[in-house]
Scaffold this active site. Structure first.
Site, PDB file in Angstrom:
ATOM      1  N   LYS A  48       2.760 -19.762   2.098  1.00 14.47           N
ATOM      2  CA  LYS A  48       4.192 -19.790   2.274  1.00 14.47           C
ATOM      3  C   LYS A  48       4.568 -19.425   3.699  1.00 14.47           C
ATOM      4  O   LYS A  48       5.610 -19.802   4.193  1.00 14.47           O
ATOM      5  CB  LYS A  48       4.883 -18.805   1.337  1.00 14.47           C
ATOM      6  N   ASP A 105       0.824 -19.808  10.144  1.00 14.04           N
ATOM      7  CA  ASP A 105       1.710 -18.808  10.740  1.00 14.04           C
ATOM      8  C   ASP A 105       0.932 -17.828  11.598  1.00 14.04           C
ATOM      9  O   ASP A 105       1.326 -17.515  12.706  1.00 14.04           O
ATOM     10  CB  ASP A 105       2.521 -18.071   9.668  1.00 14.04           C
ATOM     11  N   ASP A 108      -5.836 -14.385  11.671  1.00 11.79           N
ATOM     12  CA  ASP A 108      -6.437 -13.077  11.930  1.00 11.79           C
ATOM     13  C   ASP A 108      -7.927 -13.121  11.626  1.00 11.79           C
ATOM     14  O   ASP A 108      -8.716 -13.405  12.514  1.00 11.79           O
ATOM     15  CB  ASP A 108      -5.686 -11.928  11.249  1.00 11.79           C
ATOM     16  N   LYS A 136      -4.390 -13.405  16.287  1.00 10.85           N
ATOM     17  CA  LYS A 136      -4.755 -11.986  16.350  1.00 10.85           C
ATOM     18  C   LYS A 136      -6.277 -11.912  16.526  1.00 10.85           C
ATOM     19  O   LYS A 136      -7.015 -11.632  15.587  1.00 10.85           O
ATOM     20  CB  LYS A 136      -4.321 -11.309  15.044  1.00 10.85           C
ATOM     21  N   PHE A 157       0.727  -4.960  12.200  1.00 10.77           N
ATOM     22  CA  PHE A 157       1.216  -5.644  10.998  1.00 10.77           C
ATOM     23  C   PHE A 157       2.603  -6.181  11.291  1.00 10.77           C
ATOM     24  O   PHE A 157       3.551  -5.418  11.455  1.00 10.77           O
ATOM     25  CB  PHE A 157       1.249  -4.691   9.804  1.00 10.77           C
ATOM     26  N   ASP A 164       5.267 -12.120   5.895  1.00  6.36           N
ATOM     27  CA  ASP A 164       5.773 -11.177   4.906  1.00  6.36           C
ATOM     28  C   ASP A 164       4.899  -9.946   4.740  1.00  6.36           C
ATOM     29  O   ASP A 164       3.760  -9.896   5.191  1.00  6.36           O
ATOM     30  CB  ASP A 164       5.881 -11.871   3.546  1.00  6.36           C
ATOM     31  N   ARG A 170      10.291 -12.213   5.040  1.00  3.03           N
ATOM     32  CA  ARG A 170      10.117 -13.584   5.546  1.00  3.03           C
ATOM     33  C   ARG A 170      11.392 -14.103   6.202  1.00  3.03           C
ATOM     34  O   ARG A 170      11.337 -14.926   7.096  1.00  3.03           O
ATOM     35  CB  ARG A 170       9.734 -14.539   4.415  1.00  3.03           C
TER      36      ARG A 170
END
Length: 184
Positions: A48, A105, A108, A136, A157, A164, A170
C-alpha cells in the site's frame, strides 16, 4: 512550510516537506520519461505504501505507460520486516514483452524487492528496473540494484506520504521521523 496537521505531535522531525517531495518526484519522472522513451513501460506499484508516490509519479511521466498493482505483506504491525514475504494481490497484466518498472515507497532490507524480482523475472518481461522514493542503504540485507531513487535517507522510522506505522500516518502530506514515544 508544513501545514498544521492533527498528527504532527507524533512527528519528531519533518524530513521532507510537500514541496521537496514534489521536486523529487518530478525529477524521477523526467528521468524515467527520458530512459523509457520508445519502450513498452509498465509501472508496477507495490501496495500500500507506494500508492501516493505512484499517483504523483505517473502524472510526472510524459510518455505512454500502463500501470498495475501488486500487494505484499512482510511487516505486520511491527517496525521491522518479518523476512517472510507473501503476495496478497497479484498483477492483472501478463508481463511478457513489457519493460517493467517496480515502484516502491522505501527500500530498506531489500528482502521484499528481491523476492518480487524473482517472481517478475519468471514471467518473461522484456526488462525490469526498480524505482524507490526513499533508499535506506544502512538497513540493506540483500543486494538490490535500484535505478531511480528520490532520496537516500538515514536509518530512522519515517511516516507520511503513503508510509505508515501500523496502518496510520499514510495521509500525512510530508514525510517525518516518527517520535519513538509512539512505538516504544
Amino acid at each position: 512550510m508544513v501545514q498544521k496537521h492533527e498528527l504532527i505531535d507524533d512527528i519528531a522531525e519533518v524530513l521532507f516537506t510537500e514541496k521537496q517531495i514534489a521536486a523529487m518526484v518530478e525529477r524521477v519522472g523526467q528521468e524515467i520519461s527520458r530512459d523509457y522513451k520508445d519502450k513498452n513501460l509498465l509501472l508496477v506499484s507495490v501496495l500500500k505504501g507506494s500508492i501516493v508516490f505512484m499517483a504523483d509519479l505517473m502524472r510526472s511521466i510524459n510518455i505512454h505507460a500502463r500501470i498495475d498493482f501488486m500487494a505484499t505483506s512482510s511487516y505486520g504491525s511491527g517496525m521491522k520486516t518479518s523476512g517472510v514475504v507473501k503476495i496478497v494481490k497479484d498483477l492483472d497484466i501478463d508481463l511478457e514483452g513489457y519493460d517493467i518498472l517496480i515502484v516502491e515507497d522505501i527500500l530498506d532490507s531489500g528482502k521484499t524487492l528481491s523476492y518480487l524480482l524473482e517472481i517478475i523475472r519468471s514471467r518473461n518481461p522484456k526488462s525490469i528496473q526498480l524505482c524507490t522514493l526513499f533508499d535506506k542503504p544502512e538497513r540493506r540485507e540483500v543486494d538490490v540494484d535500484v535505478n531511480y531513487i528520490g532520496a537516500k535517507i538515514p536509518d530512522e522510522f519515517i511516516v507520511g506520504y503513503g508510509l505508515d506505522f501500523d496502518e496510520k500516518y499514510r495521509n500525512l502530506p510530508f514525510v517525518g521521523i516518527l517520535d519513538p514515544k509512539v512505538y516504544s
